[in-house]
Design an enzyme around this catalytic site. Structure first.
Site: not given
Length: 416
Positions: A173, A175, A178
């Site tokens: 995840d 990105k 984040n």
């Protein structure tokens, strides 16, 4: 040992611990059980905390900003509704999250969690509060980054991803949203609810079968549905590197079918791209190396983080200084902490907390989330401060966790 402030606005700077439990955990530790004595019902779970605002609202819960009165330290408290987690089949993800954090921490570039526990209705996390915003905010404030600026953040990210891989976890995840920032501009990676565990360090590992992550960051091997391993994180880092300097993803389309087709088949030519042709040969080679579709030839496939860190693009980076946070961030963090005593934010937070905690879950009372201490939720309407008066306490657990995703904040990446 280096300073890493958990908040601003009068908070005392604290020394970030390296490999030892946080001293601040004492403020949230097992206060109501001493020498076998169980405190009477209504004893506050987070005693002496004031609710200051709402940091995020999402599908599965909310993140509240609180301040501990005695230390003036700020913390982010995430409250996730079990009914929603069950309905969306997310309980397993919460368990994986804790496994990642328990094994891969502590680390200077991963968000710190001071406790995690559950009641019949909610799962609660007490997190490090990072006042600087996230990398999305950084681009929104500064526009696309200069190459040397991007190099600093990508170096910290490479170290953080390597730490996850060292324990055989794949983040999945990567990105902008984040990647949080502290008050000094250093990054913390967050949100490990989609993390997976791979079987081996081989580039051809296909032990993870499900499709997870944000579409524009997904690697070709994820889309093939034949299984994948740790190498998908390096592909995602290549996508992020491109976004930092170009302000948009390298593969883009409003149609998912077309987007996935581009990811799987389209070859990039950074020399013909108006936004990347001015980059140095080293950075273009770095991005191209990470975005190789053949997992056996992708940068990081053989030596993982050490191979990525050894790329010529990172020439001039002192990895020892970087990991000790001795290298100053090239840009100021994009956000500042909220003003203490903001009555509007406090009122909003109090109302939202009542709504979240007032919803009774429709799940069986026996439902449990692994790795979280169970606590009886008997005193939800007797809150003197922040409102987490659960009438019992938790045992010391892992020290890091996640915050939110793009959906939590409702922001759209339309280009910078």
């Amino acid at each position: 040992m280096f300073n890493c402030c958990l908040g601003g606005g009068g908070a005392q700077e604290k020394e970030r611990p390296q490999g030892t439990p946080s001293e601040l955990h004492k403020n949230f530790s097992d206060k109501t059980i001493l020498d076998g004595f169980v405190a009477p019902p209504g004893t506050p779970m987070l005693p002496g905390c004031d609710l200051e605002g709402v940091l995020g609202k999402g599908t599965f819960g909310s993140v509240m900003l609180v301040r501990e009165r005695s230390t003036q330290e700020r913390f982010a408290v995430k409250i996730m509704n079990k009914e929603h987690l069950l309905r969306e089949n997310q309980l397993e993800n919460i368990t994986v999250e804790r496994q990642v954090l328990r094994n891969a921490g502590p680390h200077p570039f991963i968000v710190e969690c001071h406790s995690g526990f559950q009641t019949e209705d909610v799962v609660v996390l007490v997190l490090e509060y990072l006042s600087g915003g996230d990398m999305f905010d950084l681009l929104a404030k500064n526009g696309t980054l200069q190459e040397e600026e991007a190099k600093f953040y990508l170096a910290e990210l490479a170290v953080a991803i390597g730490e996850l891989h060292r324990f055989k976890f794949v983040w999945r995840d990567v990105k902008l949203e984040n990647i949080l920032m502290d008050e000094f501009g250093h990054i913390r990676i967050t949100d490990f609810g989609l993390a997976g565990r791979y079987a081996s360090g081989q580039a051809t590992d296909t032990s993870i079968k499900d499709i997870s992550g944000t579409a524009v960051y997904q690697a070709p091997e994820i889309l093939s549905r034949k299984g994948h391993g740790r190498i998908v994180d390096w592909w995602a880092l290549g996508i992020l590197a491109y976004i930092l300097v170009a302000g948009r993803p390298p593969f883009r389309s409003d149609d998912y079918t077309e987007l996935f087709n581009k990811i799987e088949k389209e070859e990039l030519d950074l020399d013909k791209d108006d936004r990347t042709k001015i980059l140095s040969d080293e950075m273009k080679n770095f991005i191209n190396g990470l975005l190789v579709k053949d997992v056996n030839k992708r940068l990081g496939s053989q030596g993982d983080a050490e191979e990525v860190k050894g790329h010529p693009f990172f020439k001039g980076i002192s990895w020892e200084e970087l990991e000790k946070m001795e290298m100053p961030a090239p840009l100021e963090p994009p956000l500042q902490p909220p003003v203490k005593g903001d009555t509007v934010q406090k009122a909003e937070a109090e109302q939202w907390l009542r709504e979240v905690m007032g919803k009774k879950g429709k799940h069986p009372k026996a439902v449990q989330v692994a790795d979280y201490k169970n606590i009886r939720n008997e005193y939800k309407n007797r809150r003197n401060s922040i409102g987490l008066d659960f009438g019992n306490t938790h045992s010391e657990q892992s020290r890091k966790t996640w915050t939110g995703t793009t959906d939590d904040f409702g922001r759209l990446a339309t280009g910078f």
